[in-house]
Design an enzyme around this catalytic site. Structure first.
Site, PDB file in Angstrom:
ATOM      1  N   HIS A  91       0.837  -1.207   0.000  1.00 47.82           N
ATOM      2  CA  HIS A  91       0.000   0.000   0.000  1.00 47.82           C
ATOM      3  C   HIS A  91       0.874   1.259   0.000  1.00 47.82           C
ATOM      4  CE1 HIS A  91      -2.944  -3.082   0.780  1.00 47.82           C
ATOM      5  NE2 HIS A  91      -2.250  -3.423   1.850  1.00 47.82           N
ATOM      6  N   GLU A 128      -1.702   0.137   8.197  1.00 48.73           N
ATOM      7  CA  GLU A 128      -0.821  -0.866   7.612  1.00 48.73           C
ATOM      8  C   GLU A 128       0.244  -0.218   6.742  1.00 48.73           C
ATOM      9  OE1 GLU A 128      -0.995  -4.754   4.603  1.00 48.73           O
ATOM     10  OE2 GLU A 128      -2.814  -3.597   5.028  1.00 48.73           O
ATOM     11  N   HIS A 184       3.408  -6.862   4.320  1.00 44.18           N
ATOM     12  CA  HIS A 184       2.027  -6.537   4.656  1.00 44.18           C
ATOM     13  C   HIS A 184       1.733  -6.873   6.109  1.00 44.18           C
ATOM     14  CE1 HIS A 184       0.322  -5.822   0.564  1.00 44.18           C
ATOM     15  NE2 HIS A 184       1.372  -6.537   0.201  1.00 44.18           N
ATOM     16  N   GLU A 266       2.718 -11.567   5.493  1.00 44.73           N
ATOM     17  CA  GLU A 266       1.738 -10.920   6.367  1.00 44.73           C
ATOM     18  C   GLU A 266       2.290 -11.078   7.779  1.00 44.73           C
ATOM     19  OE1 GLU A 266      -0.925  -9.335   5.494  1.00 44.73           O
ATOM     20  OE2 GLU A 266      -1.507 -10.037   3.490  1.00 44.73           O
TER      21      GLU A 266
END
Length: 303
Positions: A91, A128, A184, A266
Site C-alpha cells: 500500500h 498498515e 504486509h 503478512e
C-alpha cells in the site's frame, strides 16, 4: 491485507555545586548519552511502543524511528555485493487521498483487479501502510549494510499513491532482482493471530507466467518464514495455512506478474489486540526486519 479482498499488492542545570558529594554536568553526560543511544536503537519509547503513533501519517513526515540507510556496506567475505533485492512496502500512506486512481482496474494475467487499496489498520488507527514502510526502511538498512543493492517500489512520498500492483511487479522485473519481498499486515477477525508467507502458484495466463519462479519463490518463502518466526517469536497463522504459515495464491498481481523470485509476508493481524501490540512497537518491527533480512540473506547465499 484482508481476506477475502482485492489484490493488496492493502534540564539539567548547567552546573552543580562542587564538593565531595556533588557532581558536574560533564560527569552525567556519558550515561545520559548512552541511554539516549539505546532508546534510539530500539526505535520506540521506554515501553517499546511507536513514538510516532499519534503523528501525522502524511508521506512527507516519515516516522522518526525508520531504519537509517547504511553508509558502509559490507564488502568482506559473504558480502551481498552484486545482489539486488526489491522491497515492496504494501500500500502507500497517500492512497486514501487518491481513491479514483487506486480503484482503477489493472490486468493481473488471470483477471482484472483494483490498482491498489488503502490497506487495513489497527483498531486504534495505526495504518498498515505506515507499518509496511517502516519495516521496509529497517530492512533496507540491514541489507545495504551487507552490501546488497536495495530498491523500494515506493518510499512513502514517491510516488504520492500506489504504485499499482502490476507496476510493483514490473519494478522487480526491470531491476532483475535476485529476490523480492512484499511486506504486509493482515486485517482479519480478532482472535486470528500469527504471520503467514504467501507464495506464487503456477500461473500461465495472459501476461502472467510464474512457472519459472514457483520453485525459487518457495525456497525464499521457507527461509523468510523460518527466520522471521525465530526473530520475532510470532507464531504461524492460526487461521490460514493449516498452521504451516504458508499460503499459495494465484490471484495476486504482484506475484502473478513477477518474473523474479518473490513472496508476500503478512507479519501479523492488525485487528487482533495481541498482534497489534507487537506491530505498533518499534522494537518489534526491528526484529521483524531482522528476521526477513536473515531469510533473504540465507536465500541469496544458498548453494
Amino acid at each position: 491485507m484482508s481476506y477475502p479482498g482485492p489484490d493488496l499488492d492493502p534540564p539539567l542545570p548547567r552546573r552543580f555545586r562542587r564538593g565531595p558529594l556533588t557532581v558536574t554536568l560533564a560527569a552525567l553526560v556519558p550515561g545520559a548519552l548512552l541511554g539516549w543511544l539505546v532508546y534510539e536503537a530500539v526505535g520506540g519509547g521506554p515501553d517499546g511502543s511507536d513514538r510516532t503513533a499519534s503523528a501525522s501519517s502524511s508521506p512527507s513526515a516519515p516516522a522518526a524511528d525508520d531504519g537509517k540507510r547504511s553508509s558502509a556496506p559490507d564488502a568482506g567475505p559473504g558480502s551481498l555485493r552484486g545482489k539486488v533485492v526489491v522491497i515492496d512496502p504494501g500500500h502507500n500512506p497517500g492512497n486514501f487521498r487518491h481513491t479514483a486512481e487506486i480503484n482503477r482496474q489493472v490486468d493481473i494475467g488471470t483477471n482484472r483487479k483494483e490498482c491498489d487499496t488503502t490497506g487495513t489498520a489497527t483498531n486504534a488507527g495505526y495504518p498498515e501502510a505506515r507499518f509496511t514502510l517502516d519495516v521496509a526502511h529497517r530492512l533496507r538498512a540491514l541489507l545495504e549494510a551487507r552490501g546488497a543493492t536495495v530498491k523500494l517500489t515506493h518510499d512513502g512520498n514517491s510516488p504520492a499513491w500506489g504504485p499499482c500492483v502490476d507496476e510493483r511487479a514490473r519494478i522487480g522485473n526491470v531491476a532483475h532482482a535476485d529476490a523480492a519481498v512484499s511486506i504486509h499486515a493482515d486485517g482479519s477477525a480478532a482472535g486470528n493471530r500469527g504471520f503467514h508467507v504467501i507464495m506464487p502458484g503456477s500461473v500461465h495466463s495472459g501476461a502472467a507466467d510464474t512457472r519459472k519462479i514457483v520453485g525459487p519463490s518457495h525456497d525464499l518463502g521457507v527461509r523468510v518464514a523460518g527466520d522471521f518466526g525465530r526473530a520475532t517469536g510470532e507464531p504461524p497463522s492460526n487461521y490460514l495455512g493449516d498452521g504451516t504459515g504458508f499460503v499459495t495464491r494465484t490471484d495476486l498481481g504482484g506475484l502473478n506478474l513477477s518474473t523474479v523470485p518473490k513472496v508476500f509476508i503478512e507479519c501479523g493481524n492488525m485487528r487482533d489486540s495481541k498482534d497489534a501490540a507487537l506491530l505498533i512497537s518499534g522494537a518489534w518491527r526491528q526484529k521483524a526486519a531482522r528476521g526477513i533480512s536473515e531469510g533473504i540473506v540465507s536465500f541469496l547465499r544458498r548453494s
